[in-house]
Design a protein around this motif. Sequence first.
Motif, PDB file in Angstrom:
ATOM      1  N   ARG A   1      31.731 132.011 132.792  1.00 10.97           N
ATOM      2  CA  ARG A   1      31.313 131.877 131.653  1.00 10.97           C
ATOM      3  C   ARG A   1      31.511 130.344 131.574  1.00 10.97           C
ATOM      4  O   ARG A   1      30.495 129.818 130.832  1.00 10.97           O
ATOM      5  CB  ARG A   1      32.176 132.632 130.691  1.00 10.97           C
ATOM      6  CG  ARG A   1      31.974 132.257 129.093  1.00 10.97           C
ATOM      7  CD  ARG A   1      32.560 130.982 128.580  1.00 10.97           C
ATOM      8  NE  ARG A   1      32.573 130.823 127.237  1.00 10.97           N
ATOM      9  CZ  ARG A   1      32.449 129.510 126.533  1.00 10.97           C
ATOM     10  NH1 ARG A   1      33.153 128.478 127.220  1.00 10.97           N
ATOM     11  NH2 ARG A   1      32.412 129.484 125.327  1.00 10.97           N
ATOM     12  N   ASP A   2      32.307 129.539 131.915  1.00  9.78           N
ATOM     13  CA  ASP A   2      32.415 128.333 131.727  1.00  9.78           C
ATOM     14  C   ASP A   2      31.346 127.649 132.589  1.00  9.78           C
ATOM     15  O   ASP A   2      30.726 126.579 132.070  1.00  9.78           O
ATOM     16  CB  ASP A   2      33.725 127.661 132.024  1.00  9.78           C
ATOM     17  CG  ASP A   2      34.816 127.988 131.131  1.00  9.78           C
ATOM     18  OD1 ASP A   2      34.542 128.453 129.942  1.00  9.78           O
ATOM     19  OD2 ASP A   2      36.109 128.185 131.578  1.00  9.78           O
TER      20      ASP A   2
ATOM     21  N   GLU B   1      34.632 125.918 123.405  1.00 10.58           N
ATOM     22  CA  GLU B   1      35.543 126.811 123.295  1.00 10.58           C
ATOM     23  C   GLU B   1      35.877 127.226 121.757  1.00 10.58           C
ATOM     24  O   GLU B   1      36.959 127.347 121.362  1.00 10.58           O
ATOM     25  CB  GLU B   1      36.784 126.589 124.111  1.00 10.58           C
ATOM     26  CG  GLU B   1      36.645 126.326 125.658  1.00 10.58           C
ATOM     27  CD  GLU B   1      38.033 125.827 126.152  1.00 10.58           C
ATOM     28  OE1 GLU B   1      38.937 125.713 125.581  1.00 10.58           O
ATOM     29  OE2 GLU B   1      37.837 125.657 127.390  1.00 10.58           O
TER      30      GLU B   1
ATOM     31  N   LYS C   1      28.431 139.361 127.297  1.00 14.22           N
ATOM     32  CA  LYS C   1      29.928 138.909 127.564  1.00 14.22           C
ATOM     33  C   LYS C   1      30.296 139.197 129.015  1.00 14.22           C
ATOM     34  O   LYS C   1      29.913 140.107 129.669  1.00 14.22           O
ATOM     35  CB  LYS C   1      30.883 140.067 126.630  1.00 14.22           C
ATOM     36  CG  LYS C   1      32.253 139.862 126.713  1.00 14.22           C
ATOM     37  CD  LYS C   1      33.352 140.718 125.922  1.00 14.22           C
ATOM     38  CE  LYS C   1      34.656 140.329 126.189  1.00 14.22           C
ATOM     39  NZ  LYS C   1      35.501 141.411 125.325  1.00 14.22           N
TER      40      LYS C   1
ATOM     41  N   ARG D   1      39.381 134.062 119.764  1.00 15.09           N
ATOM     42  CA  ARG D   1      39.963 134.176 120.970  1.00 15.09           C
ATOM     43  C   ARG D   1      39.298 135.124 121.955  1.00 15.09           C
ATOM     44  O   ARG D   1      39.133 135.427 123.184  1.00 15.09           O
ATOM     45  CB  ARG D   1      41.420 134.200 120.937  1.00 15.09           C
ATOM     46  CG  ARG D   1      41.997 134.314 122.521  1.00 15.09           C
ATOM     47  CD  ARG D   1      43.688 134.235 122.156  1.00 15.09           C
ATOM     48  NE  ARG D   1      44.034 133.101 121.031  1.00 15.09           N
ATOM     49  CZ  ARG D   1      45.345 132.951 120.735  1.00 15.09           C
ATOM     50  NH1 ARG D   1      46.147 133.997 120.810  1.00 15.09           N
ATOM     51  NH2 ARG D   1      45.591 132.004 120.176  1.00 15.09           N
TER      52      ARG D   1
ATOM     53  N   GLU E   1      27.711 129.190 121.729  1.00 19.51           N
ATOM     54  CA  GLU E   1      28.926 130.219 121.739  1.00 19.51           C
ATOM     55  C   GLU E   1      28.769 131.261 120.321  1.00 19.51           C
ATOM     56  O   GLU E   1      28.240 130.851 119.495  1.00 19.51           O
ATOM     57  CB  GLU E   1      30.421 129.306 121.433  1.00 19.51           C
ATOM     58  CG  GLU E   1      30.456 128.315 122.460  1.00 19.51           C
ATOM     59  CD  GLU E   1      31.658 127.551 122.610  1.00 19.51           C
ATOM     60  OE1 GLU E   1      32.476 127.386 123.285  1.00 19.51           O
ATOM     61  OE2 GLU E   1      31.850 126.903 121.431  1.00 19.51           O
TER      62      GLU E   1
ATOM     63  N   ASN F   1      34.284 137.370 133.887  1.00 17.19           N
ATOM     64  CA  ASN F   1      35.035 135.986 134.360  1.00 17.19           C
ATOM     65  C   ASN F   1      34.934 135.143 133.483  1.00 17.19           C
ATOM     66  O   ASN F   1      33.816 134.684 133.222  1.00 17.19           O
ATOM     67  CB  ASN F   1      34.622 135.862 135.765  1.00 17.19           C
ATOM     68  CG  ASN F   1      35.461 134.639 136.352  1.00 17.19           C
ATOM     69  OD1 ASN F   1      35.929 133.920 135.976  1.00 17.19           O
ATOM     70  ND2 ASN F   1      35.305 135.012 138.159  1.00 17.19           N
ATOM     71  N   THR F   2      36.018 134.436 132.972  1.00 21.30           N
ATOM     72  CA  THR F   2      36.119 133.148 132.293  1.00 21.30           C
ATOM     73  C   THR F   2      35.449 132.018 132.933  1.00 21.30           C
ATOM     74  O   THR F   2      34.684 131.193 132.417  1.00 21.30           O
ATOM     75  CB  THR F   2      37.405 132.925 131.847  1.00 21.30           C
ATOM     76  OG1 THR F   2      38.173 134.079 131.103  1.00 21.30           O
ATOM     77  CG2 THR F   2      37.581 131.784 130.902  1.00 21.30           C
TER      78      THR F   2
ATOM     79  N   ARG G   1      35.966 134.712 123.460  1.00 18.45           N
ATOM     80  CA  ARG G   1      36.077 133.614 124.560  1.00 18.45           C
ATOM     81  C   ARG G   1      35.088 133.838 125.490  1.00 18.45           C
ATOM     82  O   ARG G   1      34.427 132.847 126.063  1.00 18.45           O
ATOM     83  CB  ARG G   1      37.499 133.620 125.114  1.00 18.45           C
ATOM     84  CG  ARG G   1      37.651 132.461 126.332  1.00 18.45           C
ATOM     85  CD  ARG G   1      37.710 131.115 125.498  1.00 18.45           C
ATOM     86  NE  ARG G   1      37.868 130.181 126.778  1.00 18.45           N
ATOM     87  CZ  ARG G   1      37.188 129.905 127.424  1.00 18.45           C
ATOM     88  NH1 ARG G   1      35.728 130.150 127.555  1.00 18.45           N
ATOM     89  NH2 ARG G   1      37.405 128.770 128.474  1.00 18.45           N
ATOM     90  N   LYS G   2      34.912 135.134 126.036  1.00 17.53           N
ATOM     91  CA  LYS G   2      33.865 135.466 127.064  1.00 17.53           C
ATOM     92  C   LYS G   2      32.494 135.544 126.959  1.00 17.53           C
ATOM     93  O   LYS G   2      31.833 135.966 127.615  1.00 17.53           O
ATOM     94  CB  LYS G   2      34.466 136.447 128.233  1.00 17.53           C
ATOM     95  CG  LYS G   2      35.668 135.923 128.812  1.00 17.53           C
ATOM     96  CD  LYS G   2      36.314 137.258 129.348  1.00 17.53           C
ATOM     97  CE  LYS G   2      37.647 137.006 130.071  1.00 17.53           C
ATOM     98  NZ  LYS G   2      38.438 138.193 130.882  1.00 17.53           N
TER      99      LYS G   2
END
Length: 234
Positions: free
Chosen positions: A123-124, A168, A116, A57, A142, A119-120, A60-61
């Motif tokens: 990233r997506d 993810e 890194k 977790r 990832e 902003n998520t 994540r970014k």
Amino acid sequence: MTDFEKELKKNPNTSSDTTQGITAEFSAFRSFAMQALTMLQQQVNFLAQTIDTMEMRGRRKILLLHGIPETKEEDTAGVVVRVVKEHLKLDLEVPDIKRCHRMGRSTQKPRPILFKLHNTALRDGIWFGKTSLKGTGITISEFLTKTRHNVFMAARDRFGVNQCWTKEGVIYVLDGQGSRHQVSSLVDLDDIGVPSEASRHMQGRPEQRIKQPGGSAAAVAKVIAPKTKRVARR
């Protein structure tokens, strides 16, 4: 000692009863010890999975950029921005990157660039747009934990590169029948089983390989029917 021998002669079954009692007590103790060890192992596995989930977790970014040649005094953040703008056509600036550097020690092969983002959503966007890099020699992956990385590599060795992917931090595998499985350990891979030689052969043929589904679309296996030979009538 003499009195003890006399007592044994009076009760010849005492030794046998004592042995049976010790055996029964040992069996009960062994059963209890095995149950306790099993419970401890389950607790250790649960704690390890919890730590792994928390660590993933925190990543994540983070993404990894592979296939970029190294240069002296390079600006890794600038390199990432250039690749994203040129190939993915996304609006990315250096301030959008929170941390960026090469991973590991210098080797003959170019090391991946870890970056890194703040902003998520950005990233997506980069992650789902990585298909635009096909044919460039550049790839994006990832930043998996060590445990998940080992499971992912084992899955690729067993089922093929095109049958495994991550999203993810979750590992997905397509079996020989095209069914999708979510795996998190080597035990999960064993539950799927080993693909047959026929499915391995199909995975190696472009016209029959089961492709990784995109978005919510189901996996489709393209099968080409064999050509029939015409026989001329006389």
